[in-house]
Design an enzyme around this catalytic site. Structure first.
Site, short mmCIF file in Angstrom:
data_model
loop_
_atom_site.label_atom_id
_atom_site.label_comp_id
_atom_site.label_asym_id
_atom_site.label_seq_id
_atom_site.Cartn_x
_atom_site.Cartn_y
_atom_site.Cartn_z
N GLY A 22 -9.17 -25.01 53.61
CA GLY A 22 -9.00 -23.74 53.27
C GLY A 22 -7.50 -23.30 53.55
CG ASN A 23 -3.86 -20.82 55.01
OD1 ASN A 23 -2.87 -21.56 55.39
ND2 ASN A 23 -3.94 -19.49 54.73
CG LEU A 24 -7.08 -23.37 49.25
CD1 LEU A 24 -8.00 -23.17 47.91
CD2 LEU A 24 -7.33 -25.02 49.81
CG HIS A 28 -4.68 -27.21 49.87
ND1 HIS A 28 -3.99 -26.21 50.67
CD2 HIS A 28 -5.13 -28.08 50.68
CE1 HIS A 28 -4.18 -26.51 51.96
NE2 HIS A 28 -4.81 -27.61 52.02
CD GLN A 52 -10.82 -31.93 60.41
OE1 GLN A 52 -11.90 -32.52 59.59
NE2 GLN A 52 -9.62 -32.12 59.98
N GLY A 139 -4.42 -35.83 49.97
CA GLY A 139 -3.04 -35.81 50.01
C GLY A 139 -2.41 -36.91 50.77
CG ASP A 142 -3.26 -34.87 56.22
OD1 ASP A 142 -2.84 -34.51 57.38
OD2 ASP A 142 -3.37 -33.99 55.43
CB SER A 177 1.72 -28.00 56.60
OG SER A 177 0.86 -27.69 57.68
CB SER A 178 -2.54 -24.40 56.52
OG SER A 178 -3.19 -24.81 55.34
P1 AMP Z 1 -6.37 -29.58 54.82
O1 AMP Z 1 -6.87 -28.44 54.29
O2 AMP Z 1 -5.17 -29.66 55.60
O3 AMP Z 1 -7.43 -30.66 55.53
O4 AMP Z 1 -5.79 -30.38 53.62
C1 AMP Z 1 -6.82 -31.00 52.60
C2 AMP Z 1 -6.26 -31.97 51.61
O5 AMP Z 1 -5.02 -31.43 51.19
C3 AMP Z 1 -5.79 -33.32 52.35
O6 AMP Z 1 -6.15 -34.30 51.59
C4 AMP Z 1 -4.18 -33.04 52.63
O7 AMP Z 1 -3.68 -34.21 52.72
C5 AMP Z 1 -3.99 -32.32 51.51
N1 AMP Z 1 -2.53 -31.78 51.64
C6 AMP Z 1 -2.25 -31.00 52.60
N2 AMP Z 1 -0.79 -30.60 52.17
C7 AMP Z 1 -0.46 -31.27 51.40
C8 AMP Z 1 0.71 -31.44 50.66
N3 AMP Z 1 1.96 -30.77 51.15
N4 AMP Z 1 0.84 -32.04 49.72
C9 AMP Z 1 -0.20 -32.91 49.04
N5 AMP Z 1 -1.47 -32.74 49.77
C10 AMP Z 1 -1.53 -32.00 50.97
#
Ligand code: AMP
Length: 269
Positions: A22-24, A28, A52, A139, A142, A177-178
């Protein structure tokens, strides 16, 4: 969730899945766009997975913005937003059987966060079992996580095709990034130095400089001058994360700037 997915399968509609916490942001949403190209129906999960996070990490403070996330996903026309409860994902009064992770998951992010990847692998497996996707999109932000997920799919012969999507950045190069919202205004101005250090290192490699450890130490010196507390800056093989050869290389870095620990990486070849 499973009933809906089974009905989709019966109707011969393929499911593309984007797991998130979340916190898209636009990073995302780029994954959602990719899912839409690959599949008939897109499912996005929003679940802040407790297993995690380490004990002293930001699980309690992780930004939860469900209303805003729902609006953004509605605009993208996703079919389902899956927001499971923790009791569903981790049945109470039952010891969690974690998915084991490969050796390469014990270094870099795994060294800094020892239980992180087993938590990631376990929740991704559980989410796949609920959503039953044909395609799942992760993404490259990561990078190590993508390899852990691909490894799990191979190990257990899961019937899911894993896709990765490039890092989405702000105009000044900072990877979205969130956790960027934890930066002060001053730190936000310093933050693009991390991406700059990756670009410089890549340039040096492409110009033929062979002393990787010198490239790494120069980069660490540069980022440290910009007030970062560097955890690692390392050139690796992009498939195994082992020692790099002369092709298929990736540069990975993690560094703390004030509160947040920022991650970034860049493919060389
Ligand atoms: P998260 O909500 O941080 O767990 O991320 C969810 C998905 O979004 C994961 O596959 C991340 O690698 C991807 N993601 C997060 N930030 C980015 C970004 N700046 N560019 C591309 N993918 C991202």
């Amino acid at each position: 969730m499973q009933a809906w997915s089974h009905a989709c399968k019966k109707a011969k509609q393929g499911i593309g899945f984007v797991p998130t916490m979340g916190n898209l942001h636009d990073g995302h949403l780029a994954l959602v766009d990719k899912a839409k190209v690959l599949a008939d129906k897109v499912v996005v999960s929003i679940y802040v997975n407790p297993t995690q996070f380490g004990e002293n990490e930001d699980f309690d403070k992780y930004p939860r913005t469900e209303q805003q996330d729902m609006e953004r996903l509605e605009q993208k026309n996703v079919a389902v937003v899956f927001m499971p409860d923790t009791d569903e994902m981790y049945p109470p009064n039952k010891k969690i059987d974690f998915i084991p992770v490969p050796d390469f998951a014990r270094e870099l992010e795994g060294a800094a966060r020892p239980e992180h990847f087993r938590g990631v692998a376990t929740i991704v497996k559980k989410l796949f079992d609920a959503v039953l996707p044909e395609h799942a999109i992760f993404g490259e932000k990561d990078f190590q996580q993508c390899l852990v997920v691909k490894n799990m799919v191979l190990e257990y012969a899961l019937d899911v095709e894993i896709h990765t999507a490039p890092i989405v950045r702000d105009a000044d190069g900072l990877a979205k990034s969130s956790r960027n919202q934890y930066l002060t205004a001053e730190q936000r101005l310093q933050a693009p130095a991390l991406y700059q250090s990756l670009l410089t290192a890549r340039q040096q490699i492409l110009e033929g400089k062979l002393d990787y450890s010198e490239i790494e130490s120069q980069a660490i010196e540069f980022i440290s001058k910009e007030s970062f507390d560097v955890d690692y800056f390392t050139i690796r093989d992009a498939t195994t994360l082992g020692q790099p050869g002369t092709h298929n290389r990736v540069i990975l870095t993690a560094a703390r700037l004030g509160i947040p620990r920022l991650l970034d990486n860049l493919r060389v070849d």
